[in-house]
Motif scaffolding. Sequence first.
Motif, short mmCIF file in Angstrom:
data_model
loop_
_atom_site.label_atom_id
_atom_site.label_comp_id
_atom_site.label_asym_id
_atom_site.label_seq_id
_atom_site.Cartn_x
_atom_site.Cartn_y
_atom_site.Cartn_z
N PRO A 171 43.24 42.57 39.49
CA PRO A 171 43.27 41.11 39.66
C PRO A 171 42.81 40.65 41.04
O PRO A 171 42.23 39.58 41.17
N ASN A 172 43.08 41.47 42.06
CA ASN A 172 42.69 41.08 43.42
C ASN A 172 42.61 42.34 44.29
O ASN A 172 43.55 42.65 45.03
N PRO A 173 41.50 43.09 44.21
CA PRO A 173 41.41 44.36 44.93
C PRO A 173 41.39 44.23 46.45
O PRO A 173 41.57 45.24 47.14
N LYS A 174 41.16 43.04 46.96
CA LYS A 174 41.22 42.86 48.40
C LYS A 174 42.65 42.63 48.88
O LYS A 174 42.97 42.87 50.04
N LYS A 175 43.49 42.15 47.98
CA LYS A 175 44.90 41.88 48.32
C LYS A 175 45.79 43.07 48.03
O LYS A 175 46.69 43.39 48.81
#
Length: 240
Positions: free
Chosen positions: A200-204
Amino acid sequence: MARRSAFRNRLKRLLLGLPLAFVLLTTAQVLVLKWVDPVGSSFMAGRMLDAWMDGDWRYRVDYRWRADTAISRQLPLAVVAAEDQRFPEHHGFDIAAMQRAYQGNQRGRKIRGGSTISQQLAKNLFLWSGRSYVRKALEAWYTLLIETFWSKRRILEVYVNVVEFGDGVYGAEAAARRYYGMSAGKLGTAQAARLAAVLPNPKKYSAAKPGPYVQRRSRGIQRQMQRLGGPSYLDDCCRR
């Protein structure tokens, strides 16, 4: 007068030809990648451009293509369990999931979006991040082309190779090497589920240092993988 009329005729032919040129160009893009493995994606190019604009000229994305036969069967299953459980059944668009997402958003609830793996692949491979009606329309068009010309097996193969599993880390092989020190072919159930959990949010979220959310989501994905019946769930649509 004759000159003006000729100009209008040329302009009319040009305007009429643009839609045809768009259809031919985009169809050719998708057809080529049915057989040719992509050397990158629009998201990878965008990430590198962002780094270079920040002055980091040495920045390179970590991307290593692997054929689906060299990737553990657990990873495609984990991705389907996490992102698109009706992947074998739909033709690019899960209307029921889109309706649930819309109703949840109307009530102010934060739930998983209604995008399928095919839609996410279209966006990652050909388009850009962000929200606009133009991008959504292009996403729908590319999704239709992908589902028309590619097999479900090819869609999953390309998706697990180009999706981002961490900042600048693209695809199964790069993620497996970076986070687990092994090839993508050796990923186990728990490792595959943890990679899928960050999507869902690989940077987070981090697969290397999973927080409570990733750990909880990873356990849920593993349970769903079992409910689906294991890797055999994808055999009918994605037979190797």
